[in-house]
Scaffold this active site. Sequence first.
Site, short mmCIF file in Angstrom:
data_model
loop_
_atom_site.label_atom_id
_atom_site.label_comp_id
_atom_site.label_asym_id
_atom_site.label_seq_id
_atom_site.Cartn_x
_atom_site.Cartn_y
_atom_site.Cartn_z
N GLY A 15 16.37 -93.68 -53.13
CA GLY A 15 17.06 -93.86 -54.41
C GLY A 15 17.33 -95.31 -54.73
CD GLU A 34 19.06 -100.40 -45.19
OE1 GLU A 34 19.56 -100.14 -44.06
OE2 GLU A 34 19.27 -99.73 -46.22
CB THR A 41 16.98 -90.86 -43.94
OG1 THR A 41 18.25 -91.42 -43.60
CG2 THR A 41 16.72 -89.66 -43.05
CB CYS A 42 12.54 -90.11 -46.76
SG CYS A 42 10.98 -89.25 -47.08
CE LYS A 50 10.12 -83.04 -42.01
NZ LYS A 50 10.94 -82.56 -43.13
#
Length: 450
Positions: A15, A34, A41-42, A50
Amino acid sequence: MMFDYDFFVIGAGSGGVRASRMAASYGAKVGLCEDYRVGGTCVIRGCVPKKLFVYASEFKGHFSDAAGYGWHHDGVRFNWPELVRAKDKEIDRLNGLYLNTLKNHNVEVIEARGRLVDRHTIELRGAEGTTTVTADKILIATGARPQLPDIPGIEHAITSNEAFHLEELPDRIAVVGGGYIAVEFAGIFNGLGVKTSLLYRGEQILRGFDREIRDKLNMEMCKKGVEVRVETNVTAIEKTDRGLSLKLTDGSVLEVGAVMYATGRVPNVENLGLEELGVATKPNGAIIVDEEYRTNIDNIFAVGDVIDRVQLTPVAIKEGAALAATQFNKTPTRVDYDYIPTAIFSQPPIGTVGYGEEEAREKFGEDIEVYRSEFRAMKYVLPGREERSLMKLIVQKSTDKVIGAHMIGPDAAEIIQGVAIALKCGATKAQFDSTVAVHPSSAEEFVLMK
């Protein structure tokens, strides 16, 4: 009053990156901070790595199926460190792409942790010390983090964050939780040869999804070797010479090499200065915003998991884009949260959009019809694999509109994306029926259900 930036973003996840890039493209002077890596996370420790792990874990089944097609193989072995290195290389590449994209859009990226000092001032703490900057408008896009319960020995548990960086795989693991992260990692570990138990305190995994799909996944996971134990929770974790000893609510003890918790995520709001500034939040810490993602302080905004509306990467991206268009392009934009499709990369995978059967019955009563199709995917016929796919359509009888579509089986995620467009456009069952099927495919079942 003059500010250092027109727009400053705290958090470089999906985002925050989208909002900052688009605001800059509209002519705003944009800064972004940051304290870890760009991508959130993604990209760094979520969806992308993942799914790479899911791909890796599926090869065991592919190798087994290959013999049905005349392919024979010898000496197949799996190397966990090689997979981790390959994953890390890809994440590094994506991190670099994000940085280049921001640079090309003239977004200044500052490696530091941001904290609100007042409504226009951000304190930045980085490796080179602490400084402050000012901005006309500020966006908080700090995402969410895994939540851990307060039980004895919880310090011995890992979350999905650490699972991506294990030095070696344990012989046995317990995954605690029943949501999509839990079932996905249970499938990953099981597919990579780890004896896996999935422990969930509820009466069935995947709460909130269509019940028939939930039951089907439980059954198929068990067939693949995952021990699924519902209505079961961990009360304490004890470190032993052999690994970890888990005390369970039924009085039994489970001995494992590792335990991973996937019991929900909470907004990342610690040490942001929200309370001191008076930014309104919910009891779980989620930042309260209006339709324009504005907090109760009119120049401070928030998007993504930190507002805890829909914790999905594509949703955060749309929220960031809508915010930038509204604030910097004089184009008021709203995100439509109806009919958001989602995929669960369990094994087998699930694709879903719209109402589940139970949810539809609760809202529309008897004004619904349910269409279903269960079959063995063609690719599994020659290998003799007994796994069966299940597809469902939920239709409102009075309007003939399709208000829900669900699938569990191969390629579910790829198939549901196209179906979601149809539901978003208000397609009717008659229009599904009038669409020519793509044959032979699993997707054709969505237009053949009678």
